[in-house]
Each structure stands twice: as C-alpha cells, then as structure tokens.
Design a protein around this motif. Structure first.
Motif: not given
Length: 286
Positions: A31-35, A40-48, A171-180, A182-183
């Motif tokens: 579970v990775a994200a550059q931004k 990311k961690t919220t997703t990892t823990v609750n998906l787990g 698995l890539v979490p991404c919030d709905p922003t242009p910077l995310a 790009q990441g």
C-alpha cells in the motif's frame, strides 16, 4: 575455496529448514503513495481488518518509522513481536514472522512500531542485494497468511523499494487532488521500472479514492473523470469518504469496524475489501 562456499550455502539452507512453514501462500500487497496525508495507513489498517472479517489470515507490516499502524490499533495490539529493523539489518536476514504480534481482531496480526527503521533506511544501502532483503525475509511468513499488507513510507526510499520488489500487487490510495494524481503517475512509472528490472511479477491492484467529499459534486465529477480517463478499470469503484468516525477510531486506537461498525467509514472499507477480494479471485467476494 569451493568447500567454504558450500559450507556457507549449507548454513543458509539449514537456517530456512529450522523454520516451520505453514499451509498458506500469501499475496503480498504494497500500500504505497508518494504524497502524505492521503489516508494510506488508515486504508491499510481498515482494509486489513475487513479482509480478516472475510475469513482471511492477514498480516500488516509497518515499514514506516512513524509507527502509525500500531498507534491506529493501540487498544487492540497484544504484547509481543519484535523489531522489524533487526530482521532487515541481520546478515543473513531472519524472517518477518519473528517480528509479528497478534491483535484482538480475529485473523489480523501486525508488526509493532519500530523507530529504528529510520536507520534501516540508510543501512540497507550498504547491503548486497539490498532490494531483495524484505522479499527474502518473507519466505516463511508468506506461508502463514492469506494476505500481507505492506504499509510503505510516503517516499521512494530503500524501504519502499524493498516493499515493491517483495510485492505481488500494489494498492495506491489517492485523494481527489491534482498533486495526489501526479504522485500516482510517478509511482506507477516506478512500478513499471521495477517490473522490468527487479520484480516481473508485480502488478497494480488498483487505485482507491480516499478523503472523498461528496458535498462538492462539481469538483468531484471533474477529478473523478480525470482519474477514470487516466487509470480506467484500475480505479476501484469504492470511494472512501471523509468520515469523522475514521479519525475518532484512529484516535481511540481501534479499527473502524470495532469502533463504529455502522458508520459510513465502515461501509466504505467493507465495500473496498469486497472489491479487492474479487480482483484477487477470492470466493469471499461472492
């Protein structure tokens, strides 16, 4: 000289033989994200936790020195475990199973917080075959779980590189922003390079939209449209909405299903887990 090499190889084989192997063969998901700040961690823990509720044996490995996985489940982590950094820095390396500890969530284990991972980031640079250390340290661990989630640091350093080389899926979490966005593009390019040079088996499991604010429909339509155009079917239909229960659960050190099982956050992550299971071809998605 050849006899010395044979003796060294024999020691490595004997080390592996001493470790009991289990009946499973886990899929490893980074579970990775550059931004930072995309959940990311919220997703990892609750998906787990959600995958464990589907009957899967799950291990969450915290590769971030900030230790947010254990903090997010602080009221549910049982005593035990070891330092992941010691395993990664060992030569020859041990197995991650030695660092794992149980939680009160049935089927979910984690590796505890380990601030020394900051030093590991630099020390790995000096190790031969540094990109493969985590992969090799999961050899036995994989046989005791159905799925292993790697909570990566929010950068592309040695620990994230190790995670991507060890992973079957990303698995890539991404919030709905242009910077995310790009990441995400940069991370996908990195995965493509790793696929070509270090880990041919790696593939993108999908991109999941996090911190989704349903109140801003016009902006949402625009951003989601751009995401769909960029990533197509790789974009999960599930949206993880902004939900105060998720933040409160994290503050209380509990997964969302224990803290607020009827909340919007619990519904969103349960839906994501079903979609992840379906993409992995698990019968639990039915």
């Amino acid at each position: 000289m050849r006899n010395l090499l044979k003796q060294g190889l024999k020691r490595l084989v004997e080390r592996d033989d001493r470790r009991a192997r289990g009946p499973h063969q886990a899929v490893v998901i980074a579970v990775a994200a550059q931004k930072g700040g995309v959940g990311k961690t919220t997703t990892t823990v609750n998906l787990g936790a959600a995958l464990a509720a589907l009957g899967k044996r799950v291990l969450v490995i915290d590769l971030d020195a900030q230790g947010h996985v254990e903090r997010s489940l602080s009221s549910q982590v049982k005593p035990g475990g070891g330092r992941l950094s010691s395993i990664l820095e060992a030569d020859p390396s041990g197995d991650v199973l030695d660092a794992a500890t149980r939680t009160t969530i049935a089927g979910l284990d984690i590796t505890p917080a380990d601030a020394r991972l900051r030093e590991s980031e630099n020390l790995l640079t000096t190790r031969m075959g540094k990109e493969f250390i985590l992969r090799d340290a999961l050899a036995v661990t994989r046989t005791w779980y159905d799925v292993i989630l790697l909570d990566c640091p929010p950068n592309l350093g040695n620990l994230t590189l190790n995670a991507l080389v060890a992973a079957d899926r990303v698995l890539v979490p991404c919030d709905p922003t242009p910077l995310a966005m790009q990441g995400v593009e940069a991370l996908i390019d990195t995965c493509a390079a790793i696929s070509e040079r270090l880990n041919p088996a790696i593939d993108v499991l999908g991109v999941v939209v996090t911190r989704f604010d349903g109140r801003n429909q016009t902006l949402n339509d625009q951003i989601i449209g751009e995401m769909t155009e960029a990533w197509g079917d790789a974009l999960f239909p599930a949206r993880i909405g902004i939900n105060t229960s998720l933040a409160r659960a994290q503050a209380e050190g509990a997964d969302i299903f224990t803290f607020a099982p009827k909340s919007r956050g619990a519904k969103d992550y349960a839906e994501l887990a079903q979609q992840v299971a379906a993409r992995l071809g698990w019968a639990a998605a039915a």
